[in-house]
Design an enzyme around this catalytic site. Structure first.
Site, PDB file in Angstrom:
ATOM      1  N   ARG A 118       0.884  -1.178   0.000  1.00 22.97           N
ATOM      2  CA  ARG A 118       0.000   0.000   0.000  1.00 22.97           C
ATOM      3  C   ARG A 118       0.911   1.215   0.000  1.00 22.97           C
ATOM      4  NH1 ARG A 118      -5.456   0.821   1.732  1.00 22.97           N
ATOM      5  NH2 ARG A 118      -5.841   2.812   2.783  1.00 22.97           N
ATOM      6  N   HIS A 128      -7.087   1.087  -6.781  1.00 20.29           N
ATOM      7  CA  HIS A 128      -7.430   0.395  -5.534  1.00 20.29           C
ATOM      8  C   HIS A 128      -8.230  -0.860  -5.899  1.00 20.29           C
ATOM      9  CE1 HIS A 128      -7.931  -0.376  -1.439  1.00 20.29           C
ATOM     10  NE2 HIS A 128      -8.605   0.677  -1.029  1.00 20.29           N
ATOM     11  N   GLN A 140     -10.329  -3.021  -3.259  1.00 22.28           N
ATOM     12  CA  GLN A 140     -11.575  -2.379  -2.848  1.00 22.28           C
ATOM     13  C   GLN A 140     -12.691  -2.719  -3.824  1.00 22.28           C
ATOM     14  OE1 GLN A 140     -12.544  -0.281  -0.106  1.00 22.28           O
ATOM     15  NE2 GLN A 140     -14.491  -0.824  -1.071  1.00 22.28           N
ATOM     16  N   ASP A 174     -16.512   8.712  -2.547  1.00 19.16           N
ATOM     17  CA  ASP A 174     -15.303   8.579  -1.732  1.00 19.16           C
ATOM     18  C   ASP A 174     -14.971   9.974  -1.210  1.00 19.16           C
ATOM     19  OD1 ASP A 174     -13.012   7.614  -0.540  1.00 19.16           O
ATOM     20  OD2 ASP A 174     -11.893   7.346  -2.406  1.00 19.16           O
ATOM     21  N   ARG A 177     -14.583  -6.771   2.082  1.00 16.34           N
ATOM     22  CA  ARG A 177     -13.132  -6.692   1.868  1.00 16.34           C
ATOM     23  C   ARG A 177     -12.477  -7.991   2.335  1.00 16.34           C
ATOM     24  NH1 ARG A 177     -10.540  -1.839   1.496  1.00 16.34           N
ATOM     25  NH2 ARG A 177      -8.821  -3.190   0.850  1.00 16.34           N
TER      26      ARG A 177
END
Length: 306
Positions: A102, A129, A132, A223, A291
């Site tokens: 990450r 991402h 996700q 987001d 997730r």
């Protein structure tokens, strides 16, 4: 999922439509406990950015598979003292079975993948991402029973999540609309890539009109308006992005059974209202849980769990 065995996962575009569908099916089976897999492997987490859901979900997923996790905090490793990426990659390759990274630059991730023989997973970069969006697609599939033919509308900053959503939706046959302020559009090369994947069978639409984008949407997604590393821009962005808030008014323009997603953390009163995120159409908490299941399926597939 033998096809994913030993492979890197740097982008959703690394998957074929069939591989993505099979990965979501495996996640569903693991979540329902129809299938239980085990692998005695070691996962390294090299996270240069703060994390709650990604860190915890990867850790729990690996433990549930019977493996182990080493948290490689850059602040307590030689990475913080400037050890070259390629050197770190070649050393970790000899200790670990798989590595989730990450970080900020997609290029750093790609260097790791070039120099490490073990599989490397993109746990977030400024460009994408993908993990996700695996969870997002799983959540949408649970809500509607299908993915093909649905329309997802993303409202806000054209960031890494927007980039990966375009690719993911194109791969599973969903239409995707991205509504952003002018100058905050998603990455142009990924827009092209997503449209090539869609191949005119579904639409990848960019617009500056959030209300137009919300019409006929089955999924409304947002987001934060300022991602990690953009905190100094947050105050300046507020007035620019205010029309892009998912509110009760915007939600009313979508399909009556539309669901709302947010990858979290959420700033209530900014990109989403309290009433919407806590409302009956929100699937944010199911999305967060997924997730775990999506990443467990990914780890199991890459590591050849049995």
């Amino acid at each position: 999922m033998a096809a994913l065995s030993g492979r890197d996962f740097l982008s959703l575009a690394d998957l074929s439509p069939t591989e993505l569908q099979e990965l979501l099916q495996l996640a569903t089976q693991l979540k329902s406990q129809q299938l239980q897999l085990q692998c005695n492997k070691v996962l390294g987490l090299l996270f240069s950015k703060a994390s709650t859901r990604t860190r915890v979900s990867f850790t729990v997923a690996m433990y549930q598979l019977g493996g182990q996790v080493i948290d490689l905090n850059p602040n307590v490793t030689q990475v913080s003292r400037g050890e070259p990426v390629q050197d770190t990659a070649r050393v970790l390759d000899r200790y670990l079975d798989i590595l989730a990274i990450r970080t900020f630059a997609q290029q750093e991730l790609e260097i790791f993948a070039d120099y490490a023989k073990i599989p490397v997973i993109n746990a977030l970069t400024d460009l994408e991402h993908p993990c996700q969006v695996l969870a997002d697609l799983l959540t949408i599939q649970e809500s509607f029973g299908t993915l093909a033919g649905l329309t997802l509308t993303y409202v806000g900053d054209g960031n890494n999540v927007a980039n990966s959503l375009m690719l993911g939706c194109a791969l599973v046959g969903m239409n995707v609309k991205i509504a952003t302020p002018s100058g905050y559009e998603p990455n142009a090369s990924i827009v092209e890539q997503a449209r090539a994947i869609a191949n005119n069978k579904t639409e990848v639409i960019l617009t500056h009109d959030p209300e137009l984008a919300a019409k006929q949407a089955n999924v409304l997604y947002t987001d934060v308006w300022a991602s990690m590393g953009q905190e100094t821009e947050a105050d300046d962005r507020l007035p620019i992005f205010q029309p892009y808030q998912i509110s009760e008014s915007l939600l009313s323009l979508a399909e009556p059974d539309a669901i709302v997603l947010h990858c979290l953390p959420a700033h209530r009163g900014e990109e989403i209202t309290e009433a919407v995120i806590e409302g009956s159409q929100s699937r944010v908490w199911e999305q967060a849980e997924n997730r775990l299941h999506a990443q467990k399926a990914l780890l199991a597939s890459i590591l050849g769990a049995k």
